[in-house]
Design a protein around this motif. Structure first.
Motif, PDB file in Angstrom:
ATOM      1  N   ARG A  59       0.848  -1.185   0.000  1.00 23.38           N
ATOM      2  CA  ARG A  59       0.000   0.000   0.000  1.00 23.38           C
ATOM      3  C   ARG A  59       0.890   1.244   0.000  1.00 23.38           C
ATOM      4  N   GLN A  61       0.241   4.507   0.527  1.00 22.71           N
ATOM      5  CA  GLN A  61       0.101   5.452   1.626  1.00 22.71           C
ATOM      6  C   GLN A  61       0.750   4.933   2.904  1.00 22.71           C
ATOM      7  N   GLU A  62       0.589   3.659   3.185  1.00 22.59           N
ATOM      8  CA  GLU A  62       1.219   3.082   4.372  1.00 22.59           C
ATOM      9  C   GLU A  62       2.737   3.194   4.277  1.00 22.59           C
ATOM     10  N   GLU A  65       3.951   6.802   4.886  1.00 19.33           N
ATOM     11  CA  GLU A  65       3.948   7.130   6.314  1.00 19.33           C
ATOM     12  C   GLU A  65       5.130   6.483   7.031  1.00 19.33           C
ATOM     13  N   LYS A  87      -1.118   6.995  -8.334  1.00 12.28           N
ATOM     14  CA  LYS A  87      -0.230   6.968  -7.168  1.00 12.28           C
ATOM     15  C   LYS A  87       1.228   6.714  -7.555  1.00 12.28           C
ATOM     16  N   LYS A  90       3.910   9.219  -6.013  1.00 14.56           N
ATOM     17  CA  LYS A  90       4.122   8.955  -4.592  1.00 14.56           C
ATOM     18  C   LYS A  90       4.901   7.664  -4.393  1.00 14.56           C
TER      19      LYS A  90
END
Length: 229
Positions: A59, A61-62, A65, A87, A90
């Motif tokens: 993932r 986003q995980e 972070e 995405k 990113k």
């Protein structure tokens, strides 16, 4: 915690060595990726000095972070899950490789961003080798066309091999069949495309020894290392 992590890795390494010998290979030829999705940065750091070859996250986003909390680039981070085109930028800020390339559109999006950034990205093509609807990946009959498009249109992508996920609850026979089919397809693709395709990423916590015996060069191990969460 660090000692336990190292011991788990060494135990798996010993099993991999034996499985590799049974298939006429060396365990040194098999990379071990610690799948850290859903586990904390603290848990990941316990494996930082263990004999692993990188971390796998699925993932974006995980992973973003986690990178904020742990910017160290000592071990490579591999994107092993499906990557959405929106995405890509990113993901490229976080990951050192992509193990789940599954479409021409994604390849072209990656190429555009990589060209802007002036960098190359190692990739594996994800192939769906079972009938499980829950599994992602490109159908086997579409892989050659994707490889040809990458070669002609995506100079910033370096295709290093193929990846697959074994069938869910398929048992040993079905799982081995999926893995052997990927190995055999790699052989055909080598002849047709001229690409070396040195890596086969197949095998997770429940089937990694079968995968090694069937020719895997990259294992993605989560539960057997981190435990369940």
């Amino acid at each position: 915690m660090v000692k336990e992590a190292v011991e788990r890795v060494l135990s798996i390494r010993a099993e991999v060595d034996e499985a590799a010998r049974r298939s006429g290979r060396s365990g040194r030829d098999v990379a071990l990726v610690a799948v850290s999705k859903n586990h904390s940065v603290e848990a990941m750091k316990a494996f930082a000095t263990a004999p692993i070859d990188g971390f796998g996250e699925n993932r974006v986003q995980e992973a973003v972070e986690k990178r904020t909390l742990w910017p160290d680039r000592g071990l490579p981070w591999r994107m092993i899950g499906h990557l959405q085109r929106n995405k890509v930028r990113k993901a490229l800020a976080v990951f050192d490789s992509l193990d789940s390339l599954d479409s021409v559109d994604l390849a072209l999006t990656l190429e555009r961003v990589l060209a802007e950034e002036g960098r190359e990205l190692p990739v594996l093509v994800e192939v769906k080798c079972s009938d499980d609807e829950a599994r992602t990946g490109l159908a086997p009959d579409g892989v050659e066309a994707l490889l040809e498009r990458v070669v002609t249109s995506c100079p910033h992508l370096s295709v290093e091999g193929l990846m697959t996920i074994g069938p869910l609850d398929g048992g040993e026979r079905a799982t081995r069949r999926a893995f052997s089919s990927l190995r055999e397809q790699r052989g055909r693709l080598r002849e047709r495309t001229g690409l070396a395709l040195p890596h086969l990423s197949m095998g997770m916590s429940g089937d990694y020894l079968w995968a090694v015996e069937e020719g895997s060069t990259v294992l993605r191990i989560g539960t057997a290392l981190f435990g369940r969460r």
